[in-house]
Structures are given as C-alpha cells and as structure tokens.
Design an enzyme around this catalytic site. Structure first.
Site, PDB file in Angstrom:
ATOM      1  N   ARG D 251       0.719  -1.324  -0.146  1.00 36.10           N
ATOM      2  CA  ARG D 251       0.047  -0.146   0.096  1.00 36.10           C
ATOM      3  C   ARG D 251       1.029   1.121  -0.061  1.00 36.10           C
ATOM      4  NH1 ARG D 251      -3.421  -0.283   5.481  1.00 36.10           N
ATOM      5  NH2 ARG D 251      -2.036   1.424   6.064  1.00 36.10           N
ATOM      6  N   HIS D 255      -4.432   3.333   4.755  1.00 33.31           N
ATOM      7  CA  HIS D 255      -5.618   2.569   4.666  1.00 33.31           C
ATOM      8  C   HIS D 255      -6.807   3.425   3.789  1.00 33.31           C
ATOM      9  CE1 HIS D 255      -8.960  -0.528   5.087  1.00 33.31           C
ATOM     10  NE2 HIS D 255      -9.650   0.630   5.392  1.00 33.31           N
ATOM     11  N   TYR D 263       0.766   3.502  13.196  1.00 33.63           N
ATOM     12  CA  TYR D 263       0.509   2.083  13.438  1.00 33.63           C
ATOM     13  C   TYR D 263       1.788   1.447  12.502  1.00 33.63           C
ATOM     14  CZ  TYR D 263      -2.272   1.916   9.414  1.00 33.63           C
ATOM     15  OH  TYR D 263      -2.996   1.955   8.243  1.00 33.63           O
TER      16      TYR D 263
HETATM   17  C1  LIG Z   1     -17.332  -7.533   7.572  1.00 34.07           C
HETATM   18  C2  LIG Z   1     -16.558  -6.313   7.538  1.00 34.07           C
HETATM   19  N1  LIG Z   1     -15.796  -6.036   8.529  1.00 34.07           N
HETATM   20  C3  LIG Z   1     -14.951  -5.120   8.898  1.00 34.07           C
HETATM   21  C4  LIG Z   1     -15.011  -4.180   7.728  1.00 34.07           C
HETATM   22  C5  LIG Z   1     -13.807  -2.851   8.286  1.00 34.07           C
HETATM   23  N2  LIG Z   1     -12.878  -2.803   7.267  1.00 34.07           N
HETATM   24  C6  LIG Z   1     -12.819  -2.172   6.181  1.00 34.07           C
HETATM   25  S1  LIG Z   1     -11.582  -2.365   5.114  1.00 34.07           S
HETATM   26  C7  LIG Z   1     -10.870  -3.466   6.298  1.00 34.07           C
HETATM   27  C8  LIG Z   1      -9.541  -4.140   6.255  1.00 34.07           C
HETATM   28  C9  LIG Z   1      -9.345  -4.870   5.114  1.00 34.07           C
HETATM   29  O1  LIG Z   1      -8.240  -5.598   5.081  1.00 34.07           O
HETATM   30  P1  LIG Z   1      -7.810  -6.125   3.748  1.00 34.07           P
HETATM   31  O2  LIG Z   1      -8.844  -7.313   3.481  1.00 34.07           O
HETATM   32  O3  LIG Z   1      -6.508  -6.789   3.737  1.00 34.07           O
HETATM   33  O4  LIG Z   1      -7.944  -5.328   2.468  1.00 34.07           O
HETATM   34  P2  LIG Z   1      -6.961  -3.805   2.145  1.00 34.07           P
HETATM   35  O5  LIG Z   1      -7.788  -2.777   2.853  1.00 34.07           O
HETATM   36  O6  LIG Z   1      -5.482  -4.113   2.954  1.00 34.07           O
HETATM   37  O7  LIG Z   1      -7.027  -3.416   0.683  1.00 34.07           O
HETATM   38  C10 LIG Z   1     -11.574  -3.587   7.626  1.00 34.07           C
HETATM   39  C11 LIG Z   1     -11.540  -4.236   8.803  1.00 34.07           C
HETATM   40  C12 LIG Z   1     -15.574  -4.418   6.580  1.00 34.07           C
HETATM   41  N3  LIG Z   1     -15.799  -3.331   5.914  1.00 34.07           N
HETATM   42  N4  LIG Z   1     -16.548  -5.268   6.943  1.00 34.07           N
END
Ligand SMILES: Cc1ncc(C[n+]2csc(CCOP(=O)(O)OP(=O)(O)O)c2C)c(N)n1
Ligand SMILES: Cc1ncc(C[n+]2csc(CCOP(=O)(O)OP(=O)(O)O)c2C)c(N)n1
Ligand SMILES: [Mg+2]
Ligand SMILES: [Mg+2]
Lengths: 334, 334, 334, 334
Positions: D251, D255, D263
């Site tokens: 990334r 986020h 962090y």
């Molecule tokens: C079911 C659910 N739980 C939590 C979230 C909150 N949330 C949004 S993005 C994210 C992190 C996702 O990580 P990853 O799958 O690795 O994707 P990245 O953001 O790194 O592209 C979280 C916890 C959500 N949108 N849906």
C-alpha cells in the site's frame, strides 16, 4: 383442475412449473435434492430437473446465498432455501447488505430476482434455535419483499409471483401449516389448488372472515387461531373480521385501515416476538392515520420477548392462541 | 503406544462410558417413539421435538473426554448426548431436561439440543458450526487467567464447511490457544454425503491452512482416538496451541429420529455396523484378555440400571410451572 | 472532578477504569489496539493494558464475537467491538442465537456479561453499508440489552453499567456524536464528565427538555435535532418535551407514557429505518395504554425504508432533522 | 514464459492501464482533500465519505484483467478503483459516481465503495469478504448456461480470514466452478499486520484445504502476475475449476485517506516504494528496449488528459434530485 393440496406440495408444484417455464430458475439449499427439503418444499424437483438445477449445498449458508446474488447478476433466477429462519445469522450479510441493496446501490442497473424460502414457527418443542418466526426483523430492512402464505392456494400463487418478481423475496412458510403428516397442521390450510400456474399478487392482504366488531390482523398459522377464535366469539355475539396480511413488505395498509375504520377496533396477533416487530408496525400504521376513530385501545397478542422454551407446557404458555385471542377481544368489545 | 500401555481401569472406564452412551441412546429412541404411533408425529409423546442420537459415534466422545478434567470445556453440537455423558454430565438431570421437566439441567427450557452443565463445563447448541468460536473463547480465558484448562469444539463433517470453522481455527492458531477442534466425520450432513460437500478428502488436511497439527483417525478403534486425543490435549495444556482431529465414524441411526434415510445406500448402513466402535472395543478387550465377559456384562448391567434410573427420574419429575417461561431472560431479575 | 470530554474519550475512560477495577474485563476487535478503535472508543487502552487484554483481531467477526461467549462462560467480562453495526450480518448468529439466549436456555446456569460496542449513523456520505443504525433490529430479539448514549456523561455511566451488567449489552455509539475532530459532532454532546467511575442505570429514559405541548421521543444524535427544533418551536409558542430514551431494552415505558399523558401528543424521531422498528414500538407502547388520551394522532419521523444513498443531497433529503421535526410538530399542534 | 513472449501492444496496454490507475488515484486524493483543510473533515469537500485508494497495487488488477472479456465478472472490495479501471469501467461515470453526481454509474446512490457497471460485469462492496460467495454464483451461472465466462473474486489479505473465504472456496471447488479467488496481500488490514492476523505465511497455501491450485506471486512484477493469472483464467475457461492466487503488494498510501498510519513502521512504507510495480514495469520496458521513453511519456500524457476529463465531467455534472433518494428500492416501480 383444482385438488386439495397440502402447502408443501403446492409450493413444490409452483417451483416445478416455474422451472419448466423458465430455464433460468434453479434451486439451491441444504437437503433440497434427494431429501426434497426437510419440510418438503422442494419435493420431487431433483427427479424432474436433475442435479444441475437442484443443487444440494454444503452447510455454507453465506456461500450459497451470496452465490444467488452472483447468479442473479448473470440473469439467473435462483431459489435458495435457508432451512430454518433461525439460522439467518450465519448468512445475513449477503441477504441484507447485498441482495437487498444491490438494485438501489447500482442505481437500478442490477436486478435481484431471488427467492429465499425459509421455515418458521414453533409449537412442537424444537426450542430456542429452531422455532422462531423473525419475519419482523427482515421486514425492518429495506429491499426485501416479505411473503408469508397461510394456505396452499396462496402458497402456490405467491410462490409463482415471488419467482417472477424481479426483486428479492423472502418467502416464509410455517412448518405447522405444511401438511407434512409428521407435523401437526390445521386441515384448513390444505385447500383447493388449481393445477395450472397462477399468481397471487404480492402486497395484498385478504379479508378471510368479515365482521363488524373488531379487526384481527395476523399472518401465517395465527390466521387459524384467529378464525377459530372468531367462530367462538360469534357465539358470544361478537363479529370479528380476520385479516390475513399475507405480505409484510409491501404492507397493504389500505385494506388494513379500511377494515379498522369499519370495525373501530384492532387486535394484532403475531407469533414473532412482541417488541420492535410486526405488532408495533401494524398498530402504528393504523393509529397514525385513524387513531382518532377507534372505539377501543388497540391491542396485540404476540410472542412475549423470551427465547422459545423447550418444554411443552412452557411453550404452550407463551404461544399466542385462540383462547388468548378470545379473552382479548372480549375485553376490547366490552 | 497401544492398548497394552493403557491402565485396565481406564480401559474399563472407557468401555463403561461407551456402553452407557449406546444404552442411553437406544433407550431414549424407544421413549421417543412412545405416543408417536401409529403415525409419527414430531410434537407428540413424552419427548417432542427433534432427537439426534449418537449411536455408532461413541469413540469420538469417549476417546477424547477420557483425557479431560471438569474444568476443561466441551462444546458439542445438535448431536451431543455422547459428549455430555463422556464429560460427566448428570444423567438424571440431562434426561429430565430432554423430557422437558422442571428437574432438568435447565428446568426444561433448553432441551435436547441445548444441554448446559456449568459444573462440567459442558454445553451444546443446535446451530451447525457454532461451537468453534465459542471454544476459542474458553482458550482465551485460559490464557488470560494463566490456567491450564483446554477447550474442545466438536463439529460434524458438515460443520467443517461453515465459515466459523475457518475463522475459529485461524484465530486459535494465531493466538496459540489451548483448543482442540474435533471433527466427527460420519460421512453425512443429514442427506448430503461428505464427498458432495467437501472439497478435500479429510478435514484434517485443512489444518495446514492454519499451520497446526491435523490428524485423521479411524473411529472404529477407540484406542486410536484415545491416542490422538491424548497428544492434542497434552499439547494444548503445554501451551503449544490448537490441534485439529478428524474422527471417522458412522451413524448407526438416521440423522434424526423419524428420518426415513431414503437417501442412504444400504451398504453404508452395513459398513456402519461393521465399524461399530463399541462392538470392536468389546472384542478387543476380550481377545486381548484385558477383561472377562463377566466383567463386561456386570458393567452392562450397571449401565442399564443407571439409564433406567435416569429415565424413571425424568418420568416422575414434574413439568415446570408454565409461568416459568416468562422468567430468566436476563440475569438479575426480570 | 469533572471535565468536558468528547464521547469517545468518555467511553475509553470508562473501559479503562473498569479494566483497572476488574481483571476479567478485556477488549477484542478490529483495530482496537494501536489504532485505538476507528472511532476512538478504545483509545489509550493498549498502552495501559498491553496486548493480552487489548486484542486486535483478524477480520473474523463470528470468531471473536463467538469467542466472547466462551470467555464469558469462564468468568471473563469481554468487551468486543463490531466496527460498524452494518457488519452485523457476518456475526449475527453468535450474537442472537447464543450470546442472547444462553442464560435462558441454560435455565440461568450461564451468565453472559458481554458488551458489544458498535458504531452507528450516517450523515457523512458513507453510503448503504456504513451508515445504518439498526438498533431496532437488535431490540426485536430477546436477550440483549440495548444502550444508545447521546452525550459523554451518559456514555461513560452507561458503559460502566454495561460492563458491570451480567447480561449481554449492545452498546451503540453514533459516529456523529463522538467528538472526533475529523467527523462533525454537535458541541452539546461533549459535556462535563466526572473523573471517578459512576453508573447511569440501564433502562431509564431522561427528559432532556421539559415541555407541555408535545413529547418528542428519540435517541442518539436525533436528541440534538429534537432539542434544536424545540428551541425554534418555543419561539412559535410551542413547548416541546424532549425525551432521550437512552436504552431501548429495557424500554422505559413509564417515563414515556407519563410524558405523553402530560403533553397529549407524541412524535417519535428515529434515524433507524421507519418500518418494523423503534418508531412503531414506541408509538404502540403508548397508544395501547393511553391512546384515548391523545390530542393529536401520534407521528413519526424516521429514516424512510430505503438504503442509505451516497450523494450528500440524497442523504440529506432522507435523514430526519430539525426542520422535519419542526414541520411535523407544527402540524400536530395546530 | 517471459516478457519477451507478450506482444508489445499488450505490454503497452498494461502500462497504460497501470499508469492510468496511479494517475487517477493520486488525482482523486488531491480532490478528496479539497475543502478538508485546515482541519480534516470526512464529511466536507467534493468527495465526502471514506476513500480507499489503490496506489501501489495496480499490478494485481492489471495482471489479472488483461485476460478478461467484458462478460467475465470481477467483484471487487472497498478498495476497487484499480480493478474497475482495469475491467474497463467508464472513467467519467465512475468519477461522477464518486463525486455523488446524477451522471454517475448509479446516479450518486452507490458511491466509492459501491461501484456497479453491468455492461462490464463489474461490482464491488464495502463488506470485507463479501465478494467470494458472489463470484461463486457467477460461476454457477456460467456452468448452467454453458458459457465460458469466468468470475474473479478479489479480497485483501484481511478478507482471507473471513468465513466467506472458506465457504466460497469449498463450494467453488466442490462444484468445479470457473472462479478465480485473488487475494491482494498488502500486508495490512487497516492497522493490523498480516502476521498478527493470519496463521499461515501465504494465503495461497490455503488452496490445499480445497484441493485446488494456489500460487503466490510478487506484485512488484506485473509480468509475473500476468502469467499466473493467465493460467488460472485459462484453467477456469477450460472447465477445470477454481484457483487461488495471492498477489503480494504494498500500500503506497494509508488504509483510507486521512489515515495517520501511526501504526506503520517507516521501513514498510520505504519497501512499498521500492516494490512499486509501476516504476518497476517502466524500468523493465525501457531496459528491455520494449518501449521508448517517448512512447511511455505519450501514454502518460494521454492518461493525464483522460483523468482530467473524467474529473471535469464529474465536476460539471449536476447533483441528483433529492427526491431520487426515495426511488429505486424495488425494480418495477415503488
Ligand atoms: C465484514 C467487515 N468487517 C470489517 C470491515 C472494516 N474494514 C474495512 S476495510 C478493512 C481492512 C481490510 O483489509 P484487507 O482485506 O487486507 O484489504 P485492504 O484494505 O488491505 O485492501 C476492514 C477491517 C468491513 N468493511 N467489513
Ligand atoms: C447453521 C445451520 N445450518 C443448518 C442447520 C441444519 N442442520 C442441522 S444438523 C445438519 C447436518 C449437520 O451435519 P454434520 O455437521 O456432519 O453433523 P451430523 O449431523 O452428521 O452429526 C444440518 C444441515 C443448522 N442446524 N445450523
Ligand atoms: Mg456428519
Ligand atoms: Mg490488506
């Protein structure tokens, strides 16, 4: 030609006829193939349509209900069975965040012609995780049509309407209405059903008994408790009108309000939990329009806010029934 | 390690428990059909509701629980009598619960699928796959409190396709928790055979996806289960983290009582009899000269007496007061 | 000593104080550690209590919420954060089939002192899957206490009560009340908060503004819209009483009914969806008791039954607000 | 196979798309902060709400989508612009959607996390892990209709711990469906590093749990992604079933925009720059003499112009009519 059919056969017949008519219709779920559905709603389908269109799934409700969305996005019209509504919590995200919202979120690009069938209801000691109704919970979130037939005629017609509807429909059948033989079911639920396909419109309540003194609004198995109560009330000189709402979304507020305007009294009977559910919505829908025309305070008899207990004596105590309805109506009419 | 290295008392205790389970289940089945003839009616008789029996799968429960202390938790499934008995749950109270009586574990509120005994750290539920996350929580408690108790999550082969399986195994592995995931593979999820629902031959292979040990063991041989379970429990107690165990068993009866089993090939039922762990264990004990026929038959008689006493206790116990249904939703009065 | 605190700090302070008081309290959730919770509800906890008691989880809501049950069964008092309430559908089974029912199903053997915190509310264009309230849905199923603070004083006191409660509590905080700096929040929500621990009882509504002409019953961020409306209405000679219900389960029907008996008019304002939710329940709770004492038809302004749209103009159009309240009250009082 | 065997046009198309994505994301970031200074306010400016950008992760989208036809479906995540662009979604309509305009893909109802383009079979959503089951459904449709289109489900490393991952992979494998599961591993789920959330070093290893191919590939090298993706797509088209691909990316940004990234270790961000797939690809094209600096800079200029036009289109477009918010919940009028 019409024959008397139990509800489970009316449902499977409706599905079969739609599968014949439209090759995009197919069925997924647990034990819906060789077993024919634990409550018979898919009986005979595997034999007629084969493994491709009648797909037994692993116990992965999120996966196969979410898959219905993907299939629908490609023009299919999936029917998926959630064996008991009590299990919704393992798959609710796909149902309400995706299937229910995709049409709106996509600005109308995507259609979601999905039918989710599911079994509801108690009365046979299946306890807290296998006896709930919960249609009120689904009716709260926008984007799902909520269909709850109470007899085999409506069951077939509403199933055909549900399959042909371009929107997601949650189709709730009460185990205690299916006419399964091994599970008690009121005889009155198994009515004459035409062989040919027909539709019952989604969004229309039905006056199943006319009366002038009180409107009893309800759905599903409680329709019979209300009718039985009405019969006895008649002997006491009280004429109850019984309204089978049949669908909660859209809710036929017009028929409801017209009935209450006529009778001046409203009793809602609901096998789903009392608070924050159907009973509150139905009463509010009436009083916010014609609350000033009532002759008595509106009342409700619903499942009290307790998990479904196992022991027969406990369950009987909390389930709404004929006696409770009679008592309430008598108080209202006094 | 082999049967020779296990103390005789332990072996006899295992035999006693296995035979007690079988006796219990078969006795319960008889009582279940009371009042359900000539026509099977799920809501009739002294035991209404569903009944899932564990005959044929005793080795999974006994081979595991023999290693457990009362502080260790076992979280079972809808089919949990064998684990309850092996974990030492009071047979009388459990039976009274299943009969819906006030003297039951939960005073008749829980029922057959919702058996709770906090003194034995036993619980179960009717939702497939629900046990996995809950056992992880027990593991967290052990870690935070610095205790050496362990948690066993039981799930069927069907449950291993539920999302909770994945989430819980991952979480237990990441946090290195004292949890044993025990997949009781009886080859069926109701009518759906494992080959049609599971993309891998043995669920134990899925342990690789979490970097933890995974073993598959033949449930026809309770000693083999004993050994595999011992290692997993010791590992967990030592703080080395979770394990996954698949026990290959056979269902001697239907999925639930009343199941016509039309989907099930005859050979499968025959195989089940051949693989009967109780019969096999009995043979082993006699052939190896570990126990005499007299010793075993004394145990059998004692079991029959104990089971009969439990049934009698349940039958004689009163039903709960109906009003109890409204109480106990919240702790601390409501 | 009291200081003005934003709600997010009041919440994390409450948690910290309870964690100091009781070593069984611990926290789990996504990004609740180093990040301090996406909405700050757990800020500073990791630094104070370390990785064991402040546990960042994988994105496995079923697993870690289900784990809360297991931990609670061993005497822990877990606090778990579901980042947005909109995600409930991936974990609902553990919440409502297990955590909410275990006490009842176990006949009181098991206690479930679990707090599930979750963020609600829209108004900042986070669209259909990140802006909902949904407390009405949770309030429908028995066994969960429903807490929804509207200011930092209540937030701290209710959090401490929630942690000390032996029952599962769903604790809903509105993103638009947290005082986060990067998200708009009414100044009035950040009030004086005593440093020392204190409790606000669960189940008591609060009259936040007294008036004689109409009762506006609401929760969460809508309390401010109601108060702002009341100020303007006062200029028009209308005296609105504003009721912050604060908890939906138990619902303080006494305070509600007393207020409506005094004012003779009821308007319910709700950021959750209109149908089958809070607005219907609150109105019904009043009219079934004192519907005949009303001077005007009861009314409700709620989120219409549409998914939350993204574009600011669309969202603003559907969100209840001061103007809509003023217009409705004026019509009611005429 | 190597870069030499890929036609120059294809390589330049890939470069064009990768650079377009980067340009788009960085331009959008600028616009996102408009109106959000001096203080960051999530609800202010022309792009309110959350914004998750994909800078640094272009290779996953481009290396995969280069093999896809319009009929093939891609189901993205909350971070989906790169896949949308690589799948050919109209940049103007997409930008208008993100700006909440009437000319947007969904008329402003969906927004950044809910981009739908049926003509390109592209969709995405804000729920982590939701894409997996949905792609399975597309695979079912392909199979039932006898078409050779494939479905790609995208998920982050965080999403791979969600239960839907397990359920969907199992289902796709059991039914041998044309689905590619693409895990975009950027090492983080918001603030939680993969090592702390994932019990296995590479998510591709989890393919073993479903008996399907699993490959991990370095996202810094788009050619490597291209090759792995090609094989998986061809395999799916041939009817040989699903594959799992992990693309290891970094990334380049937070986020979401506004993420302070406290962090995140500095080295991780430095590594991200080193592993930048766009810079690497540019170098490769030049070093291998496949393209000249002039060719590439012409492409870059064209991209900048196209992105600017998309922004201009969005800026100039009208907002939707507020009343639109109430329409379109159900297909066929409501
Ligand atoms: C079911 C659910 N739980 C939590 C979230 C909150 N949330 C949004 S993005 C994210 C992190 C996702 O990580 P990853 O799958 O690795 O994707 P990245 O953001 O790194 O592209 C979280 C916890 C959500 N949108 N849906
Ligand atoms: C979430 C959920 N889905 C479906 C069911 C219905 N159901 C009860 S038992 C069962 C089969 C379980 O199979 P398995 O896990 O192998 O256990 P077994 O019955 O073979 O012991 C099913 C589908 C359920 N109780 N919960
Ligand atoms: Mg099984
Ligand atoms: Mg990630």
């Amino acid at each position: 030609m019409a024959r008397k059919l139990p509800m489970y056969k009316a449902i499977s017949e409706a599905i079969a006829q739609e599968m014949e008519r439209d090759e995009n219709v197919f069925v997924m779920g647990e034990d819906i193939g060789a077993y024919g559905g634990i409550f018979g709603a898919t009986s005979g389908l595997l034999e007629k349509f084969g493994l491709d269109r009648v797909r037994d799934t692993p116990i992965s409700e999120s996966a196969f209900i979410g898959a219905a969305l993907g299939a629908a996005s490609k023009g299919m019209r999936p029917i998926v069975e959630l064996m008991f509504v009590d299990f919704f919590g393992v798959a609710m995200d796909q149902i309400y965040n995706h299937i229910a919202k995709a049409h709106y979120m996509s600005g109308g690009q995507v259609k979601m012609p999905i039918v989710i069938t599911t079994a509801i209801g108690g009365g046979y000691s299946d306890a807290a995780q296998h006896s709930q109704c919960l249609y009120g919970l689904f009716a709260h979130v926008p984007g799902l049509k909520i269909v709850i037939p109470s007899n085999s005629y409506d069951a077939k017609g509403l199933m055909i309407s549900s399959i042909r509807d371009d929107n997601p429909v949650m189709y709730f059948f009460h185990k205690g209405l299916m006419g399964l033989g091994w599970m008690p079911s009121p005889e009155e639920a198994a009515v004459e059903v035409p062989e040919e396909p027909y539709t019952v419109p989604i969004g229309e309540a039905k006056v199943v008994r006319e009366g002038d003194d009180v409107t009893i609004a309800t759905v599903s198995r409680m329709v019979y408790e209300a009718l039985w109560a009405a019969e006895e009330l008649e002997k006491a000189g009280i004429n109850a009108e019984v309204l089978d709402l049949r669908t909660l979304v859209p809710l036929d507020r017009k028929t409801l309000i017209n009935s209450v305007k006529k009778t001046g009294r409203l009793l809602v009977v609901d096998e789903d939990y009392m608070s924050y559910g159907m009973s509150g919505e139905v009463i509010t829908s009436v009083v916010e329009k014609v609350g000033n025309e009532l002759k008595a305070l509106p009342r409700r008899i619903a499942y009290p806010d307790v998990p479904v207990p196992y022991s027969r004596v406990l369950e009987k105590f909390v389930l709404p029934d004929k006696e409770k309805i009679i008592a309430a109506v008598k108080e209202m009419v006094q | 390690m082999g049967v020779e290295e296990i103390p005789k008392e332990t072996l006899l205790e295992m035999y006693r428990t296995m035979h007690k389970i079988r006796t219990y289940e078969e006795t319960l089945a008889k009582w279940y059909y009371e009042g359900k003839s000539p026509r099977f009616d799920i809501s009739a008789g002294p035991i209404p509701g569903e009944l899932h029996l564990s005959s044929g799968q005793e080795s999974a429960a006994v081979g595991m629980c023999i290693h457990l202390k009362p502080e260790d938790a076992v979280i079972g499934t809808h089919r949990a009598h064998h684990f309850a008995i092996a974990k030492g749950v009071d047979l009388k109270k459990m039976t009274a619960e299943i009969f819906g009586k006030a003297t039951g574990l939960s005073g008749g509120k829980g029922g057959h699928m919702h058996l709770f005994d906090v003194s034995k750290n036993f619980s179960c539920s009717g939702i497939v796959g629900a046990s996995f996350p809950q056992a992880v929580g027990v593991g967290i408690a052990a870690k935070l409190k610095g205790e050496d108790y362990v948690a066993v999550a039981v799930g069927g082969d069907g449950a291993a396709n539920q999302g909770t399986f994945h989430e819980a195994l991952n979480l237990a592995a990441v946090w290195k928790l004292p949890v044993i995931f025990l997949i009781e593979d009886n080859g069926w999820a109701i009518s759906v055979p494992k080959e049609k629902s599971t993309a891998v031959a043995k669920n134990s292979e899925r342990a690789k996806a979490y970097g933890i040990p995974g073993v598959s063991v033949d449930g026809a041989d309770v000693i083999a289960v004993y050994e595999v379970a011992k290692e997993a429990v010791e590992r967990a107690r030592r703080g080395e983290g979770p394990s996954l165990i698949e026990v290959r068993t056979y269902r001697l009866r239907g999925h639930f009582e009343g199941d016509p089993q039309l989907y099930r090939p005859k050979e499968d039922l025959e195989l089940a009899k051949e693989k009967d762990p109780l019969r096999n264990f009995e043979k082993l004990l006699l052939e190896k000269g570990i126990a005499t026929e007299e010793e075993l038959s004394r145990i059998r008689e004692e079991n029959e007496k104990e089971v009969q006493e439990a049934i009698d206790f349940a039958l004689k116990s009163p039903y709960p007061e109906p009003e109890e249904a409204l109480k106990g939703v919240f702790a601390g009065g409501d």
